[in-house]
Design a protein around this motif. Sequence first.
Motif, short mmCIF file in Angstrom:
data_model
loop_
_atom_site.label_atom_id
_atom_site.label_comp_id
_atom_site.label_asym_id
_atom_site.label_seq_id
_atom_site.Cartn_x
_atom_site.Cartn_y
_atom_site.Cartn_z
N THR A 1 51.77 -54.35 -25.42
CA THR A 1 53.04 -55.05 -25.22
C THR A 1 52.80 -56.29 -24.37
O THR A 1 52.26 -56.19 -23.26
CB THR A 1 54.06 -54.15 -24.53
OG1 THR A 1 54.25 -52.95 -25.29
CG2 THR A 1 55.40 -54.88 -24.39
N SER B 1 54.49 -59.49 -22.34
CA SER B 1 55.75 -59.87 -21.70
C SER B 1 55.48 -61.03 -20.76
O SER B 1 54.33 -61.34 -20.44
CB SER B 1 56.36 -58.68 -20.95
OG SER B 1 55.50 -58.24 -19.92
N ARG B 2 56.55 -61.67 -20.32
CA ARG B 2 56.39 -62.80 -19.41
C ARG B 2 57.47 -62.76 -18.34
O ARG B 2 58.58 -62.30 -18.59
CB ARG B 2 56.43 -64.12 -20.18
CG ARG B 2 57.74 -64.44 -20.85
CD ARG B 2 57.60 -65.65 -21.79
NE ARG B 2 57.26 -66.87 -21.06
CZ ARG B 2 56.70 -67.94 -21.62
NH1 ARG B 2 56.42 -67.95 -22.92
NH2 ARG B 2 56.44 -69.01 -20.89
N VAL C 1 52.20 -64.01 -17.37
CA VAL C 1 52.30 -63.27 -18.62
C VAL C 1 51.47 -62.00 -18.46
O VAL C 1 50.43 -62.01 -17.79
CB VAL C 1 51.82 -64.10 -19.82
CG1 VAL C 1 50.36 -64.46 -19.71
CG2 VAL C 1 52.10 -63.39 -21.14
N ARG D 1 51.04 -62.73 -28.75
CA ARG D 1 51.57 -64.02 -28.40
C ARG D 1 53.05 -63.87 -28.05
O ARG D 1 53.75 -63.03 -28.63
CB ARG D 1 51.41 -65.01 -29.56
CG ARG D 1 51.95 -66.39 -29.30
CD ARG D 1 51.66 -67.33 -30.46
NE ARG D 1 52.33 -66.91 -31.67
CZ ARG D 1 51.70 -66.73 -32.84
NH1 ARG D 1 50.39 -66.90 -32.93
NH2 ARG D 1 52.37 -66.35 -33.89
N ILE D 2 53.51 -64.68 -27.10
CA ILE D 2 54.92 -64.66 -26.76
C ILE D 2 55.40 -66.10 -26.65
O ILE D 2 54.77 -66.93 -25.97
CB ILE D 2 55.18 -63.86 -25.46
CG1 ILE D 2 56.68 -63.75 -25.18
CG2 ILE D 2 54.42 -64.43 -24.26
CD1 ILE D 2 57.02 -62.68 -24.12
N SER D 3 56.48 -66.39 -27.31
CA SER D 3 57.01 -67.75 -27.30
C SER D 3 57.74 -68.05 -26.00
O SER D 3 57.96 -67.16 -25.17
CB SER D 3 57.97 -67.95 -28.48
OG SER D 3 59.19 -67.27 -28.22
N GLY E 1 60.58 -65.83 -25.76
CA GLY E 1 60.36 -64.39 -25.67
C GLY E 1 60.06 -63.69 -26.97
O GLY E 1 59.89 -62.46 -26.99
N THR E 2 59.92 -64.43 -28.06
CA THR E 2 59.55 -63.81 -29.33
C THR E 2 58.09 -63.42 -29.30
O THR E 2 57.24 -64.21 -28.91
CB THR E 2 59.80 -64.78 -30.49
OG1 THR E 2 61.19 -65.14 -30.51
CG2 THR E 2 59.43 -64.14 -31.82
N THR E 3 57.81 -62.19 -29.72
CA THR E 3 56.44 -61.68 -29.63
C THR E 3 55.82 -61.49 -31.01
O THR E 3 56.51 -61.21 -32.00
CB THR E 3 56.41 -60.33 -28.89
OG1 THR E 3 57.28 -59.41 -29.57
CG2 THR E 3 56.88 -60.50 -27.46
#
Length: 117
Positions: free
Chosen positions: A68, A70-71, A78, A50-52, A55-57
Motif C-alpha cells: 500500500t 500513501s502520502r 510517501v 505510484r501515487i498521484s 492520491g490516486t494509486t
Amino acid sequence: QVKLEESGGGLVQAGGSLRLSCTASGGTFGLFIMAWYRRVPGNLREMVARISEGGTTTYADSVKGRFTISRDNAKNTVYLQMDSLKPEDTGVFSCYAFDLRSTDEFWGQGTQVTVSS
C-alpha cells in the motif's frame, strides 16, 4: 533542487512486513507524483507503486493486495507498506518524484529490502 531520503529497509522473513518512508526536501511536495521502484537484474528499475498528487494509486500486478502506497503532504513523505513479503520482493527500492510544475524527475539513493525464505 529536490532531495529524496528513504528509510525503512532491512531484512525480514517471508510473510513479514516492512514500511518504507521517503521524505522530500525542496520543491512543492503537493505537486509531486511519487512512486517506488525496485531495481531488477539488468540494472533496470520496475515500478512497484505510484501515487498521484491527488492520491490516486497504481500498483504492479505482483504486489497488488500486499503493498500500500500513501502520502502525507504535511510531512512531505510517501510511504510504502509492504505486507506478506515474499523472497522475490528482495531488491533495492528507490523513491521517485515527478514535479508536475517543472517536469523534473528526482530519485532517492535506494534502500535494500531482503526477504528470506
